[in-house]
Design a protein around this motif. Structure first.
Motif, PDB file in Angstrom:
ATOM      1  N   GLN A  34       0.840  -1.190   0.000  1.00  0.00           N
ATOM      2  CA  GLN A  34       0.000   0.000   0.000  1.00  0.00           C
ATOM      3  C   GLN A  34       0.880   1.246   0.000  1.00  0.00           C
ATOM      4  O   GLN A  34       2.028   1.211   0.455  1.00  0.00           O
ATOM      5  CB  GLN A  34      -0.877   0.051   1.254  1.00  0.00           C
ATOM      6  N   SER A  35       0.290   2.331  -0.450  1.00  0.00           N
ATOM      7  CA  SER A  35       0.984   3.612  -0.339  1.00  0.00           C
ATOM      8  C   SER A  35       0.986   4.025   1.136  1.00  0.00           C
ATOM      9  O   SER A  35       0.103   3.640   1.908  1.00  0.00           O
ATOM     10  CB  SER A  35       0.283   4.682  -1.170  1.00  0.00           C
ATOM     11  N   ARG A  94       9.297   5.003  -3.707  1.00  0.00           N
ATOM     12  CA  ARG A  94       7.910   5.056  -4.196  1.00  0.00           C
ATOM     13  C   ARG A  94       6.897   5.303  -3.070  1.00  0.00           C
ATOM     14  O   ARG A  94       5.705   5.349  -3.326  1.00  0.00           O
ATOM     15  CB  ARG A  94       7.577   3.759  -4.925  1.00  0.00           C
ATOM     16  N   ARG A  95       7.371   5.413  -1.841  1.00  0.00           N
ATOM     17  CA  ARG A  95       6.522   5.630  -0.668  1.00  0.00           C
ATOM     18  C   ARG A  95       5.478   4.520  -0.523  1.00  0.00           C
ATOM     19  O   ARG A  95       4.294   4.779  -0.364  1.00  0.00           O
ATOM     20  CB  ARG A  95       5.904   7.015  -0.695  1.00  0.00           C
ATOM     21  N   LEU A  96       5.976   3.266  -0.574  1.00  0.00           N
ATOM     22  CA  LEU A  96       5.136   2.082  -0.438  1.00  0.00           C
ATOM     23  C   LEU A  96       5.597   1.253   0.751  1.00  0.00           C
ATOM     24  O   LEU A  96       6.759   1.316   1.145  1.00  0.00           O
ATOM     25  CB  LEU A  96       5.224   1.205  -1.700  1.00  0.00           C
TER      26      LEU A  96
END
Length: 170
Positions: A34-35, A94-96
């Protein structure tokens, strides 16, 4: 007051919030990526709801702040304990984040929501015990905020220490 009257008197936003928390909790039953924005949605809801409960009832009785703090202390300890940062994988670029599947988020979300709802219903149906019910609702509000502050502290500490993992293909 009958159940049908209670359901009719319940604001629509309560049912919408229940549906959102149920959907998010069900999604967390499986391991997924998920983000970070999505990961922070539930904690933001519950911290805000917990603080709102404090603000609304703060001036009613001198013990209200103590009820809230007691709930926050218990919730904070459980929140710290509830998360194993080593089980998370972070794609910092990617900030995941990849989180393992767990029933805990579903049970936690519905437990806190259910406690608030049942205490509000109890207060509405037993006006002579409203102050007591609202005292317990403050404990739940404090627990909610404290739990997610503790959880957030563990999450952020794990995020800072985690190596870069490419989660784009996940």
């Amino acid at each position: 007051m009958h159940l049908s009257h209670l359901l009719q008197a319940t604001p629509t936003w309560v049912f919408v919030l229940f549906a959102v928390l149920l959907a998010l909790g069900l999604r967390r039953l499986r391991t997924g990526v998920q983000s970070l924005v999505r990961v922070w949605a539930v904690p933001a809801i519950f911290i805000a709801w917990g603080l709102y409960g404090l603000v609304v009832h703060l001036g009613a009785a001198p013990t209200n702040l103590l009820h809230w703090i007691a709930g926050a202390a218990v919730g904070g300890v459980l929140g710290l304990w509830s998360l194993d940062p080593a089980a998370l994988a972070f794609d910092h670029q990617r900030r995941l984040v990849r989180q393992p599947g767990s029933a805990l988020p579903l049970l936690r979300n519905l437990g806190i929501f259910g406690a608030h709802y049942l205490l509000q219903v109890f207060a509405a149906t037993h006006p002579q015990l409203r102050d007591s019910a609202m005292g317990w609702d403050l404990v739940v509000s404090g627990f909610s905020a404290g739990y997610f502050v503790g959880w957030a502290a563990r999450f952020l500490a794990g995020q800072r220490r985690a190596p870069q993992t490419d989660l784009a293909s996940a």
